[in-house]
Scaffold this active site. Structure first.
Site, short mmCIF file in Angstrom:
data_model
loop_
_atom_site.label_atom_id
_atom_site.label_comp_id
_atom_site.label_asym_id
_atom_site.label_seq_id
_atom_site.Cartn_x
_atom_site.Cartn_y
_atom_site.Cartn_z
N SER A 143 0.85 -1.20 0.00
CA SER A 143 0.00 0.00 0.00
C SER A 143 0.88 1.24 0.00
CB SER A 143 -0.89 0.04 1.25
OG SER A 143 -1.51 1.32 1.36
N TYR A 157 -1.68 -1.29 10.38
CA TYR A 157 -1.80 -1.49 8.93
C TYR A 157 -0.55 -0.97 8.23
CZ TYR A 157 -3.90 -1.34 4.25
OH TYR A 157 -4.18 -1.53 2.91
P1 NAD Z 1 -11.60 -5.99 0.36
O1 NAD Z 1 -11.96 -5.88 1.79
O2 NAD Z 1 -12.61 -5.65 -0.68
O3 NAD Z 1 -11.03 -7.45 0.05
C1 NAD Z 1 -10.19 -8.13 0.94
C2 NAD Z 1 -10.58 -9.60 0.96
O4 NAD Z 1 -9.67 -10.29 1.82
C3 NAD Z 1 -12.00 -9.83 1.54
O5 NAD Z 1 -12.74 -10.63 0.65
C4 NAD Z 1 -11.74 -10.54 2.86
O6 NAD Z 1 -12.75 -11.46 3.22
C5 NAD Z 1 -10.41 -11.24 2.58
N1 NAD Z 1 -9.71 -11.60 3.80
C6 NAD Z 1 -9.63 -10.88 4.96
N2 NAD Z 1 -8.94 -11.56 5.88
C7 NAD Z 1 -8.55 -12.73 5.30
C8 NAD Z 1 -7.82 -13.85 5.75
N3 NAD Z 1 -7.34 -13.91 7.00
N4 NAD Z 1 -7.61 -14.88 4.89
C9 NAD Z 1 -8.11 -14.84 3.64
N5 NAD Z 1 -8.83 -13.81 3.16
C10 NAD Z 1 -9.04 -12.76 3.98
O7 NAD Z 1 -10.31 -5.07 0.18
P2 NAD Z 1 -9.41 -4.66 -1.08
O8 NAD Z 1 -9.40 -3.18 -1.14
O9 NAD Z 1 -9.73 -5.44 -2.29
O10 NAD Z 1 -8.00 -5.10 -0.48
C11 NAD Z 1 -7.16 -6.04 -1.06
C12 NAD Z 1 -5.73 -5.70 -0.68
O11 NAD Z 1 -5.40 -4.37 -1.12
C13 NAD Z 1 -5.47 -5.70 0.83
O12 NAD Z 1 -4.21 -6.29 1.09
C14 NAD Z 1 -5.44 -4.23 1.17
O13 NAD Z 1 -4.68 -3.96 2.31
C15 NAD Z 1 -4.80 -3.65 -0.08
N6 NAD Z 1 -5.00 -2.22 -0.29
C16 NAD Z 1 -6.24 -1.68 -0.38
C17 NAD Z 1 -6.38 -0.31 -0.56
C18 NAD Z 1 -7.73 0.32 -0.62
O14 NAD Z 1 -7.80 1.56 -0.61
N7 NAD Z 1 -8.81 -0.42 -0.69
C19 NAD Z 1 -5.26 0.50 -0.69
C20 NAD Z 1 -4.01 -0.07 -0.61
C21 NAD Z 1 -3.89 -1.44 -0.41
#
Ligand code: NAD
Length: 257
Positions: A143, A157
């Site tokens: 991130s 985080y």
């Molecule tokens: P999201 O919440 O839509 O998807 C995350 C998924 O991970 C969910 O389906 C959840 O059930 C699953 N999950 C959570 N804990 C888990 C576990 N212990 N084992 C297996 N699955 C698990 O979020 P997203 O935005 O698609 O995030 C995906 C990645 O992107 C994450 O690593 C997040 O930190 C990163 N990210 C997101 C953003 C943002 O702004 N959304 C920005 C930077 C990085």
């Protein structure tokens, strides 16, 4: 097709970036193992892939548990014969993750277990499978907060994503001569469930957007497209890097009017 005959394992594919990556990778010819703890979301992703004519299977696995990670890699090989692409994407942003003073130790532990240890465990069991397949690509979702102090504090985080970046560099160096590339993918703020439920007021959303030159949140599909590049052989000489997909956020000091 950019992933013809490849097998990809995507964690956190029941929603957000992971779901969009599953749909895109399968459109580009990959068979996809959808991994999540949210069975309804994971099965829905599989149904969406199949409806579009692709190949996918669901595996319930909590990436913070060694046995589950071993099981998901075995499921990829059992269902589709091998593993070529490992996308360690699952992550959480805890609602009670705050500054160092007010964040509970339990919130820290849970966040680091899923976001950082989850990547380690994915690699611990996934990299031997990539080696069995003759090599492959690992993508770890980090991130932008690993590089910049976030305006809204989220100490656990931020630390977890710093760990992902550091691990990615070491993994890349260690496995480079095994034909395994390892890269980090750092999204900017996205319009997904994860961030929108954390930035739960309009004021918090606007505070984050002040820092984004493009003036908008990214879409999960825009991150999936970058993941596709890192997964495919088009990025064959790229390893140990961080691919920032952030609307210009990390390039900015002040935002233009
Ligand atoms: P999201 O919440 O839509 O998807 C995350 C998924 O991970 C969910 O389906 C959840 O059930 C699953 N999950 C959570 N804990 C888990 C576990 N212990 N084992 C297996 N699955 C698990 O979020 P997203 O935005 O698609 O995030 C995906 C990645 O992107 C994450 O690593 C997040 O930190 C990163 N990210 C997101 C953003 C943002 O702004 N959304 C920005 C930077 C990085």
């Amino acid at each position: 097709m950019r992933l013809k005959d490849k097998v990809a394992l995507i964690t956190g594919a029941g929603s957000g970036i992971g779901r969009q990556a599953a749909l895109l990778f399968s459109r580009e010819g990959a068979a996809v193992l959808v991994v999540d703890v949210n069975d309804a979301g994971g099965n829905e992703t599989v149904a969406m892939v199949k409806q579009a004519g692709g190949r996918a299977a669901y595996c319930h696995a909590d990436v913070s548990k060694a046995g589950d990670c071993q099981g998901m890699v075995a499921a990829a090989e059992k269902n589709f014969g091998r593993l070529n692409v490992l996308f360690n994407n699952a992550g959480i942003m805890h609602a009670k993750d705050d500054d160092a003073i007010s964040t509970d130790e339990a919130v820290w532990d849970l966040t680091l277990d899923i976001n950082a240890k989850g990547v380690f465990l994915g690699c611990k069991y996934g990299i031997p499978a990539l080696r069995r397949a003759g090599g492959g690509s690992v993508i770890n979702t980090a991130s932008f907060v690993a590089r910049l102090g976030a305006a809204t504090p989220q100490i656990a985080y931020t630390a977890s994503k710093g760990a992902v970046l550091a691990m990615t560099r070491e993994l890349a160096v260690i496995h480079a001569r095994q034909n395994i590339r390892v890269n980090a993918l750092s999204p900017g703020p996205l319009k997904t469930e994860l961030l929108m439920s954390f930035l739960d007021t309009e004021a918090k959303k606007q505070r984050r957007l002040v820092h984004v030159p493009m003036g908008r949140f990214g879409e999960a599909e825009e991150i999936a497209r970058a993941a596709l590049f890192l997964a495919s052989d088009e990025s064959s000489y790229i390893t140990g890097t961080e691919f920032l997909v952030d609307g210009g956020l990390t390039a900015a000091y002040v935002t233009p009017e």
